[in-house]
Design a protein around this motif. Structure first.
Motif, PDB file in Angstrom:
ATOM      1  N   THR A   1       0.713  -1.153   0.040  1.00 15.48           N
ATOM      2  CA  THR A   1      -0.076   0.120   0.055  1.00 15.48           C
ATOM      3  C   THR A   1       0.919   1.355  -0.036  1.00 15.48           C
ATOM      4  N   LYS A   2       2.200   1.288   0.556  1.00 14.80           N
ATOM      5  CA  LYS A   2       2.902   2.276   0.614  1.00 14.80           C
ATOM      6  C   LYS A   2       3.250   2.833  -0.775  1.00 14.80           C
ATOM      7  N   LEU A   3       3.737   1.693  -1.591  1.00 12.05           N
ATOM      8  CA  LEU A   3       3.852   2.015  -3.234  1.00 12.05           C
ATOM      9  C   LEU A   3       2.876   2.693  -3.894  1.00 12.05           C
ATOM     10  N   VAL A   4       1.535   2.176  -3.653  1.00  9.87           N
ATOM     11  CA  VAL A   4       0.597   2.669  -4.391  1.00  9.87           C
ATOM     12  C   VAL A   4       0.259   4.081  -3.747  1.00  9.87           C
ATOM     13  N   GLY A   5       0.781   4.470  -2.586  1.00 12.04           N
ATOM     14  CA  GLY A   5       0.586   5.868  -2.324  1.00 12.04           C
ATOM     15  C   GLY A   5       1.321   6.665  -2.669  1.00 12.04           C
ATOM     16  N   LEU A   6       2.586   6.289  -3.071  1.00  9.19           N
ATOM     17  CA  LEU A   6       3.727   7.066  -3.537  1.00  9.19           C
ATOM     18  C   LEU A   6       3.703   7.370  -5.488  1.00  9.19           C
ATOM     19  N   GLN A   7       2.616   6.944  -5.977  1.00  4.99           N
ATOM     20  CA  GLN A   7       2.528   6.974  -7.240  1.00  4.99           C
ATOM     21  C   GLN A   7       2.385   8.291  -7.859  1.00  4.99           C
ATOM     22  N   GLY A   8       1.937   9.051  -7.241  1.00  5.86           N
ATOM     23  CA  GLY A   8       1.826  10.572  -7.426  1.00  5.86           C
ATOM     24  C   GLY A   8       3.213  11.377  -7.623  1.00  5.86           C
ATOM     25  N   ASN A   9       4.113  10.838  -6.348  1.00  3.86           N
ATOM     26  CA  ASN A   9       5.276  11.420  -6.107  1.00  3.86           C
ATOM     27  C   ASN A   9       6.214  10.899  -7.206  1.00  3.86           C
ATOM     28  N   LEU A  10       6.068   9.609  -7.721  1.00  2.00           N
ATOM     29  CA  LEU A  10       6.880   8.926  -8.554  1.00  2.00           C
ATOM     30  C   LEU A  10       6.690   9.536 -10.054  1.00  2.00           C
ATOM     31  N   MET A  11       5.678   9.688 -10.220  1.00  2.00           N
ATOM     32  CA  MET A  11       5.317  10.527 -11.577  1.00  2.00           C
ATOM     33  C   MET A  11       5.908  11.925 -11.517  1.00  2.00           C
TER      34      MET A  11
ATOM     35  N   ASN B   1      13.806   4.754   5.030  1.00  2.00           N
ATOM     36  CA  ASN B   1      13.071   5.781   4.646  1.00  2.00           C
ATOM     37  C   ASN B   1      12.349   4.932   3.085  1.00  2.00           C
ATOM     38  N   PHE B   2      11.258   4.349   3.050  1.00  2.00           N
ATOM     39  CA  PHE B   2      10.734   3.781   2.019  1.00  2.00           C
ATOM     40  C   PHE B   2      10.589   4.722   0.705  1.00  2.00           C
ATOM     41  N   LYS B   3      10.025   5.805   0.720  1.00  2.00           N
ATOM     42  CA  LYS B   3       9.928   6.811  -0.521  1.00  2.00           C
ATOM     43  C   LYS B   3      11.368   6.873  -0.763  1.00  2.00           C
ATOM     44  N   GLY B   4      12.514   7.393   0.111  1.00  2.00           N
ATOM     45  CA  GLY B   4      13.695   7.601  -0.522  1.00  2.00           C
ATOM     46  C   GLY B   4      14.468   6.195  -1.282  1.00  2.00           C
ATOM     47  N   TRP B   5      14.107   5.123  -0.693  1.00  2.00           N
ATOM     48  CA  TRP B   5      14.466   3.814  -1.351  1.00  2.00           C
ATOM     49  C   TRP B   5      13.939   3.782  -2.835  1.00  2.00           C
ATOM     50  N   VAL B   6      12.429   3.919  -2.906  1.00  4.63           N
ATOM     51  CA  VAL B   6      11.832   3.835  -4.155  1.00  4.63           C
ATOM     52  C   VAL B   6      12.517   4.901  -5.028  1.00  4.63           C
ATOM     53  N   LEU B   7      12.405   6.059  -4.828  1.00  5.54           N
ATOM     54  CA  LEU B   7      13.100   7.268  -5.727  1.00  5.54           C
ATOM     55  C   LEU B   7      14.355   7.032  -6.140  1.00  5.54           C
ATOM     56  N   THR B   8      15.409   6.445  -4.980  1.00  2.00           N
ATOM     57  CA  THR B   8      16.665   5.933  -5.449  1.00  2.00           C
ATOM     58  C   THR B   8      16.714   4.923  -6.567  1.00  2.00           C
ATOM     59  N   ILE B   9      15.865   3.997  -6.450  1.00  5.80           N
ATOM     60  CA  ILE B   9      15.645   2.909  -7.482  1.00  5.80           C
ATOM     61  C   ILE B   9      15.245   3.602  -8.746  1.00  5.80           C
ATOM     62  N   MET B  10      14.272   4.403  -8.609  1.00  8.38           N
ATOM     63  CA  MET B  10      13.827   5.392 -10.126  1.00  8.38           C
ATOM     64  C   MET B  10      15.159   5.854 -10.704  1.00  8.38           C
TER      65      MET B  10
END
Length: 161
Positions: free
Chosen positions: A2-12, A48-57
């Motif tokens: 659910t954390k990943l779904v919540g980040l979709q706007g930030n990811l975009m 930090n989950f958001k930081g981890w995901v943005l680093t992957i991106m």
């Protein structure tokens, strides 16, 4: 997740900042989402989950960019090293392709060395920092010169668009 779904706007938003293109940004978000899901077991709870995901991106974007640069360039073995390095599938076999290459090379050779050298090095795949070190210039100056050379080339060759 659910954390990943919540980040979709930030990811975009972040993907659009990186690519400046809506379709490429959507592809990057999709690639990132898949990579995060594939590597879910590698996530550590105290990070930090958001930081981890943005680093992957960011890493996916950088790797894709480097892959594009490598596949789109060939080594320039000409004596003056000012010819534009083109991809293998550049269409040079056609008379139109040969004519366009001559026009591009002519336009680049009309630049003064302060613009020609950093631009041709950039096209050849050198990083901004490598060009700055080679020319003994500040990084910002190198970026500006490449930007202005690109704009000048676009204006000179606008009939080819």
């Amino acid at each position: 997740m659910t954390k990943l779904v919540g980040l979709q706007g930030n990811l975009m938003n972040f993907a659009y900042q990186l690519t400046s293109n809506r379709e490429e940004a959507e592809d990057l978000v999709q690639d990132t989402t898949l990579k995060v899901l594939d590597n879910e077991s590698k996530y550590v709870d105290n990070v930090n989950f958001k930081g981890w995901v943005l680093t992957i991106m960011r890493n996916i974007f950088i790797n894709n960019y480097r892959r594009k640069v490598r596949s789109a360039t060939i080594i320039d073995t000409t004596e003056d090293l000012y010819h534009l390095n083109l991809s293998q599938e550049s269409g040079l076999e056609t008379p139109e392709g040969t004519f366009a290459t001559k026009e591009i090379s002519k336009a680049i050779n009309e630049f003064t060395d302060e613009y020609k050298v950093p631009f041709t090095m950039y096209v050849a795949g050198y990083k901004y920092s490598e060009i700055a070190e080679h020319m003994n210039l500040p990084l910002g100056t190198v970026k500006s010169r490449i930007y202005f050379a690109r704009k000048r080339l676009q204006n000179t060759l606008q009939d080819y668009r």
